[in-house]
Design a protein around this motif. Sequence first.
Motif, mmCIF file in Angstrom:
data_model
loop_
_atom_site.group_PDB
_atom_site.id
_atom_site.type_symbol
_atom_site.label_atom_id
_atom_site.label_comp_id
_atom_site.label_asym_id
_atom_site.label_seq_id
_atom_site.Cartn_x
_atom_site.Cartn_y
_atom_site.Cartn_z
ATOM 1 N N GLY A 1 0.675 -1.453 -0.595
ATOM 2 C CA GLY A 1 -0.012 0.029 -0.257
ATOM 3 C C GLY A 1 1.209 1.905 0.207
ATOM 4 N N ARG A 2 2.179 1.185 -0.362
ATOM 5 C CA ARG A 2 3.411 2.188 -0.306
ATOM 6 C C ARG A 2 4.341 2.275 -0.926
ATOM 7 N N PRO A 3 5.171 3.150 -1.183
ATOM 8 C CA PRO A 3 6.531 3.162 -1.963
ATOM 9 C C PRO A 3 7.293 2.519 -1.394
ATOM 10 N N LEU A 4 7.955 1.868 -2.240
ATOM 11 C CA LEU A 4 9.492 0.830 -1.379
ATOM 12 C C LEU A 4 10.127 2.403 -1.617
ATOM 13 N N LEU A 5 10.351 3.126 -1.560
ATOM 14 C CA LEU A 5 11.294 3.914 -1.381
ATOM 15 C C LEU A 5 11.182 5.694 -2.176
ATOM 16 N N VAL A 6 11.405 6.950 -0.956
ATOM 17 C CA VAL A 6 10.825 8.325 -1.639
ATOM 18 C C VAL A 6 11.444 8.910 -1.204
ATOM 19 N N ARG A 7 12.030 9.646 -1.985
ATOM 20 C CA ARG A 7 13.246 10.694 -2.356
ATOM 21 C C ARG A 7 13.284 11.892 -2.874
ATOM 22 N N ALA A 8 13.361 12.872 -2.212
ATOM 23 C CA ALA A 8 13.092 14.930 -2.689
ATOM 24 C C ALA A 8 14.505 14.975 -3.419
ATOM 25 N N GLY A 9 14.651 15.590 -4.125
ATOM 26 C CA GLY A 9 15.359 16.499 -4.480
ATOM 27 C C GLY A 9 15.265 16.201 -6.279
ATOM 28 N N PRO A 10 16.430 15.507 -6.981
ATOM 29 C CA PRO A 10 16.277 14.954 -8.503
ATOM 30 C C PRO A 10 14.814 14.043 -9.338
ATOM 31 N N ARG A 11 14.506 13.965 -9.957
ATOM 32 C CA ARG A 11 13.777 13.049 -10.544
ATOM 33 C C ARG A 11 14.474 12.131 -10.028
ATOM 34 N N PHE A 12 13.336 10.955 -10.329
ATOM 35 C CA PHE A 12 14.118 10.063 -11.187
ATOM 36 C C PHE A 12 13.060 9.600 -11.902
ATOM 37 N N SER A 13 14.868 8.998 -13.032
ATOM 38 C CA SER A 13 13.777 9.027 -15.011
ATOM 39 C C SER A 13 13.910 7.347 -15.190
ATOM 40 N N LYS A 14 14.455 6.480 -14.880
ATOM 41 C CA LYS A 14 15.029 5.121 -15.786
ATOM 42 C C LYS A 14 15.160 4.440 -14.410
ATOM 43 N N ILE A 15 14.397 3.134 -14.570
ATOM 44 C CA ILE A 15 14.982 2.238 -13.198
ATOM 45 C C ILE A 15 15.162 0.138 -14.255
ATOM 46 N N VAL A 16 15.981 -0.199 -13.567
ATOM 47 C CA VAL A 16 16.447 -1.319 -13.897
ATOM 48 C C VAL A 16 16.132 -2.278 -12.491
ATOM 49 N N VAL A 17 16.100 -3.359 -12.052
ATOM 50 C CA VAL A 17 16.151 -4.553 -11.166
ATOM 51 C C VAL A 17 16.711 -5.762 -11.788
ATOM 52 N N ASP A 18 17.292 -6.109 -10.902
ATOM 53 C CA ASP A 18 18.607 -6.792 -10.530
ATOM 54 C C ASP A 18 18.239 -7.884 -9.682
ATOM 55 N N GLN A 19 18.134 -9.640 -9.756
ATOM 56 C CA GLN A 19 18.190 -11.065 -8.534
ATOM 57 C C GLN A 19 19.349 -10.986 -8.037
ATOM 58 N N VAL A 20 19.718 -10.848 -6.784
ATOM 59 C CA VAL A 20 20.818 -11.205 -6.680
ATOM 60 C C VAL A 20 21.044 -12.643 -5.452
ATOM 61 N N THR A 21 21.497 -13.434 -6.125
ATOM 62 C CA THR A 21 21.630 -14.632 -4.628
ATOM 63 C C THR A 21 22.465 -14.222 -3.829
ATOM 64 N N THR A 22 22.179 -14.517 -2.698
ATOM 65 C CA THR A 22 23.082 -14.086 -1.311
ATOM 66 C C THR A 22 23.726 -15.324 -0.958
ATOM 67 N N LEU A 23 24.548 -15.475 0.007
ATOM 68 C CA LEU A 23 25.666 -16.669 -0.041
ATOM 69 C C LEU A 23 24.281 -17.541 0.818
ATOM 70 N N ASP A 24 23.689 -17.445 2.015
ATOM 71 C CA ASP A 24 23.099 -17.979 1.856
ATOM 72 C C ASP A 24 21.670 -18.553 1.252
ATOM 73 N N GLY A 25 21.658 -18.266 0.122
ATOM 74 C CA GLY A 25 20.522 -18.794 -1.035
ATOM 75 C C GLY A 25 19.444 -18.566 -1.070
ATOM 76 N N ARG A 26 19.175 -16.761 -0.368
ATOM 77 C CA ARG A 26 18.381 -16.376 -0.524
ATOM 78 C C ARG A 26 18.402 -15.202 -1.594
ATOM 79 N N ARG A 27 17.687 -14.999 -2.627
ATOM 80 C CA ARG A 27 17.246 -13.983 -3.228
ATOM 81 C C ARG A 27 16.662 -12.976 -3.496
ATOM 82 N N HIS A 28 18.087 -11.650 -3.338
ATOM 83 C CA HIS A 28 17.220 -9.954 -3.092
ATOM 84 C C HIS A 28 17.106 -9.536 -4.473
ATOM 85 N N GLN A 29 16.164 -8.473 -4.431
ATOM 86 C CA GLN A 29 16.483 -6.883 -5.353
ATOM 87 C C GLN A 29 17.152 -5.690 -5.376
#
Length: 661
Positions: A384-412
């Motif tokens: 129901g709310r944003p993941l991230l909010v920032r003031a200042g320069p506008r966001f223009s583009k986004i890409v997301v990578d999925q990373v597997t940490t040493l414990d085998g879990r996946r994070h974005q």
Amino acid sequence: MRRAVLLYFLVILSENLAASNKPRRTVFFQDVDLKLFKESGFDSLSSLMIRDDFGQLVVGARAKVVTLSLDDISKKTSEANWTVSPADKALCIMKGKDTEECDNFIRTLHTIGDGKMLVCGTNAFNPSCDNMNFTNGKISLEGKIEVGRGKVPFEPYQRFASLMDGNTLYSAASSNFLGTELVFQRHGLNPLKTEMKRSWFNEPTMISISLVEVSKNSKDGEDDNLFLFFTENAVEERRDNIQVSRIARVCKSDLGGKRTLQKKWTSFMKARLDCPFGDVGSPSLIQDVFLLQDQNDWTDSIFYAVFTSNWDSSSACSQSAVCAYKLSDISQVFSGRFLTERDTGSWETYTGVKPYPHPGSANQTLLFAKNHPLMEGAVTPITGRPLLVRAGPRFSKIVVDQVTTLDGRRHQVLFIGTDFGWLQKAVKFDGEDGRVIEELQLFQTPQPVNFLQLSSKTGQLYSSGSNSVVQVNVRDCSRYTSCDDCLIARDPYCGWDQVRDQCSSVVGASLGSMIQSWSDGDIRMCPISELKNPAIAHLTIGVAQLLQCSPETNLPIIWHFSGNILLPGARHTVLDQGLIIRPSYSDSGLYTCETVEIVKSKVHRKIVVQYMVQVQDVNTVVRNLRTAVITLAVFASLLLFFSVIRHLKAKEQNHTDCGTV
């Protein structure tokens, strides 16, 4: 009393950290390990495409296409020119456009099913397309020019979106010379487009248009969908000119109607896309979208989108946000109720007989679909709310990578481009707000990040502004110079290699000697480091002097004096880069500067520098200087005296020797 002051300080510090808008680390252009492509005559960069299959980055600009090596984009491998004919340019200028606009801006680059590339340019406000080959390491245009109207805009800088599926091109672009008619269409053997009705598109502002394909890979015969993201004036609002963000959906297997909606989309539906942040009632305007598709269950796929609260980049109150949307939630909205327009012009919930099958499927009641494209429900973000909010320069583009940490879990990991040419690297762990762990300056001069693409093959991020292309290794962990810094940053890419004694990428690494603490940044896992001897600082009573403290991170710093927290006062001024002291005799002692970071309510401290301060007054300094001068004068006099004695003895010896002869 000391304990109360400490607790008060930690409360204030915690509030400051929570409200801080700074990323954890800022890296400037000259300090970034990136590769850059920029050459004279290369400007107005207008398209970008990764070709992992033959290791090239294909870049479209004004009147040319160039290819760069994916491994090192500073190496140009080939170039193809596509200029405007003198007649077309003259006609364009006669229609009122300036000389620069009347060039050929390459706006579209797509891979076709046979491996060739589709290239489309504005061609002096006469959009045209051609096929391009890559043979023996070189690109070449076939010269078979086709009409490109609707595939790319007439104008060089107008926003649009396009997507290639095999040999079928989908696009959302203006289709007229004035750039006022937005059409979402499918090109090829069975062309379809949107209905020219206000309820379908109402003066779309085209601040952002993104087109995404979702392949369901399901066994129940469900159709694949295309999703269009855009902004427009809200027809359902009673006030005029209220801009909203939209998500629209069509079926790929849509064949159009036979009489009603002939050669038009019959499955077109749209809904409001909410990302609540900023002032109440302020529009959140979508800028870009990235789909992270779940290969096991398509309903778990997630759209990540960047929004701005105010499109005017000069506004000091402008905010940006990242919101995430689950595909199953989107599907639920499109399975809900519709809005209908009354004779009075108002929009209300449709309460009549619900048509069967439900609109939005490939087969439906076409007249209802034509007049009811707008859903009642709004698509809301996960939680129901944003993941991230920032003031200042506008966001223009986004890409997301999925990373597997040493414990085998996946994070974005989120990579966000801004309109000032910076790259924000952000993470979000379960139960926490999103946070920016690093920002990188991509360009020497401020300019918007227009393109942002990640190569799955090289693990490199490719970005461009208007006149240069950069390549960044997103797995670079070398900027974390200590084990404490490596672990407390909680960068999913990075872990501490205990054998090589350095922070390294965990991608492809096994547990072995690597340690990582992404959950809480537990630096107790690190080997104990020995503190260096404090620097000696001689200060003078009443004279303001600076003790420098320059941590590598943007974390807040605190000072300790003889074991106690040093609070600002008449003689002590705490700055971001040090401590100004106007000392008295009582200020002699040990000063320690340390960074402070709070991770899951735990306070982590790291010593940056220590000083052993020795204070003396001006009179003492003068007396010491006077004593030093007198001592030096006496020493010089003695040297002169002994020099004269030696000279006299030498002269006497010479006289004796001469008499003997």
